[in-house]
Write a protein that holds these residues in place. Structure first.
Motif, PDB file in Angstrom:
ATOM      1  N   ASP A 126      -1.993  10.868 -12.055  1.00 17.17           N
ATOM      2  CA  ASP A 126      -3.062  10.027 -11.511  1.00 17.17           C
ATOM      3  C   ASP A 126      -4.111   9.767 -12.585  1.00 17.17           C
ATOM      4  O   ASP A 126      -5.135  10.423 -12.662  1.00 17.17           O
ATOM      5  N   ASN A 138       0.824  -1.207   0.000  1.00 23.45           N
ATOM      6  CA  ASN A 138       0.000   0.000   0.000  1.00 23.45           C
ATOM      7  C   ASN A 138       0.863   1.264   0.000  1.00 23.45           C
ATOM      8  O   ASN A 138       0.551   2.242  -0.684  1.00 23.45           O
ATOM      9  N   SER A 139       1.952   1.233   0.759  1.00 23.68           N
ATOM     10  CA  SER A 139       2.836   2.400   0.797  1.00 23.68           C
ATOM     11  C   SER A 139       3.506   2.625  -0.550  1.00 23.68           C
ATOM     12  O   SER A 139       3.663   3.762  -1.002  1.00 23.68           O
ATOM     13  N   ASP A 187       1.803   7.016  -6.690  1.00 28.49           N
ATOM     14  CA  ASP A 187       0.803   8.051  -6.973  1.00 28.49           C
ATOM     15  C   ASP A 187       1.399   9.442  -6.833  1.00 28.49           C
ATOM     16  O   ASP A 187       1.078  10.352  -7.593  1.00 28.49           O
ATOM     17  N   ARG A 188       2.294   9.596  -5.872  1.00 28.58           N
ATOM     18  CA  ARG A 188       2.913  10.901  -5.654  1.00 28.58           C
ATOM     19  C   ARG A 188       4.000  11.197  -6.676  1.00 28.58           C
ATOM     20  O   ARG A 188       4.365  12.348  -6.874  1.00 28.58           O
ATOM     21  N   SER A 214       1.025   4.191  -2.924  1.00 29.30           N
ATOM     22  CA  SER A 214       0.835   5.611  -2.607  1.00 29.30           C
ATOM     23  C   SER A 214       2.024   6.438  -3.067  1.00 29.30           C
ATOM     24  O   SER A 214       1.862   7.549  -3.586  1.00 29.30           O
TER      25      SER A 214
END
Length: 419
Positions: free
Chosen positions: A406, A394-395, A401-402, A398
């Motif tokens: 997106d 999950n990290s 995504d950064r 994320s």
């Protein structure tokens, strides 16, 4: 007493085996033998071994990469010396890229006399051991795919393609990615990385259309990118995802520590630039996430001396699982976003220039790359990912995504492996 050639042959045979004492005895005999004769024999063997590698796909940078993985630092330096010595004796034409790589590695030759003693730094037995290990490495390397015309110009070598490293567009991309790596603001990194991919996608379209009208159009070529431990499989996956977003194909040779990326010159340059930057971003984000995780999980814990070793080992296992899952998730997510950026750029280019002109050109180039993969890697297999840590996954998602735009994308794929 046996001559230097016989002593060297015995030392090489012993070094390839598993009997450590036998190898040390053979090395001792080399130490007490005639020094200049032993040095000459070592150099002659090394030059012959290197010359045999070029028609079998190896390049100086490939050798330097694997030497750094498998040899002591001085052994790797001795191998660079050997590269320079072999270049001096290389028969036939030598392509410019070969000399460029030697210059990049700092390979130089100061003369035959006492060449090993100059690197011995007062410890001849260690220098001899390093030289023997370098020879064993060189003589044991398998053939790999021939990506560029080797020195000597053998028949059937792939045609060289024009370099694109100095273009103004790539300079802009480097500047954008450097800012993305250095910024502490995720939104800024996202915008910079996305803009870099957009520029490279547009450049790829321009290069494809220009090449389609050329008298001698480019053919797919390739580069090799290192996948060093730790987490080599995750690094190979990142290369594969970046390659797919830039119209290239990637095959991972895990036993040799590199991935081979095949594509057209402009696209290969984009893969090299973007992969390097994203690996920096992913590693920084992983370390940051690992630190936050350790801080959070350590609250309220107390340790006693009797269980400290078990807890430390368990912590290392958890950290490895977290890191692998993080990097795998980052690679897959970033690949989705980069491919979506490329698809958007293609749609915009098709609207501006006419899809009936652009789309057949891009399809033909994709077919040519896949055909080249099939020629060079007929035995490719698939390597499935293993996700051991949900928090790391999950990290990593994320963090990706950064790091990029997106938007949606095609399905995920496993790493491809081959020799």
């Amino acid at each position: 007493m046996p001559d230097a050639e016989q002593l060297l042959a015995a030392a090489l045979t012993a070094a390839r085996g598993t009997d450590v004492r036998r190898a040390e005895r053979a090395l001792d005999r080399l130490v007490v033998a005639d020094g200049p004769a032993v040095d000459a024999a070592l150099l002659a063997h090394l030059v012959r071994g290197l010359r045999r590698l070029w028609p079998h796909g190896w390049q100086p940078v490939d050798l330097d990469r694997i030497a750094a993985r498998r040899l002591a630092p001085r052994g790797a330096r001795l191998l660079r010396d050997g590269l320079a010595a072999q270049r001096r004796e290389q028969p036939g034409p030598v392509p410019p890229w070969f000399d460029d790589q030697l210059a990049e590695l700092g390979a130089r030759w100061d003369g035959d006399a006492g060449w090993l003693n100059r690197r011995a730094e007062g410890d001849r037995i260690t220098a001899l051991r390093d030289a023997v290990d370098a020879l064993v490495l060189v003589e044991g390397l398998p053939p790999i795919a021939v990506l560029r015309p080797p020195p000597g110009g053998p028949a059937g070598a792939p045609r060289a393609t024009a370099p694109v490293a100095g273009s103004r567009m790539l300079d802009r991309v480097r500047a954008l990615l450097a800012k993305a790596e250095s910024t502490t603001f995720p939104a800024e990194a996202e915008a910079l990385t996305g803009k870099a991919q957009e520029l490279m996608a547009r450049h790829s379209v321009d290069a494809a259309l220009l090449d389609a009208t050329a008298e001698r159009p480019d053919q797919p070529s390739g580069v090799r990118l290192g996948t060093d431990a730790p987490y080599a499989a995750a690094k190979a996956l990142l290369i594969q995802e970046v390659a797919a977003a830039n119209r290239c194909e990637s095959v991972w040779s895990d036993d040799l520590g590199f991935a081979t990326v095949l594509g057209f010159p402009a696209d290969l340059a984009a893969v090299e630039l973007l992969h390097t930057s994203l690996l920096v971003q992913a590693t920084a984000a992983m370390l940051h996430g690992r630190g936050e995780r350790s801080t959070g999980s350590g609250r309220g814990e107390r340790s006693t001396g009797s269980g400290r070793g078990e807890r430390s080992a368990a912590h290392r296992r958890r950290t490895k699982g977290y890191d692998e899952s993080f990097l795998n998730a980052f690679a897959l997510r970033i690949g989705e976003r980069l491919r979506a950026t490329t698809a958007a750029a293609d749609r915009e280019a098709a609207a501006e220039r006419g899809g009936e002109r652009l789309l057949p050109v891009l399809a033909a180039r994709s077919d040519a790359v896949r055909e080249r993969v099939d020629q060079l890697f007929p035995g490719v297999t698939r390597h499935r990912l293993q996700v051991r840590d949900a928090e790391g996954w999950n990290s990593g998602t994320s963090a990706a995504d950064r790091a990029s735009l997106d938007v949606g994308a095609p399905p995920r794929r496993p790493v491809r492996r081959g020799r």
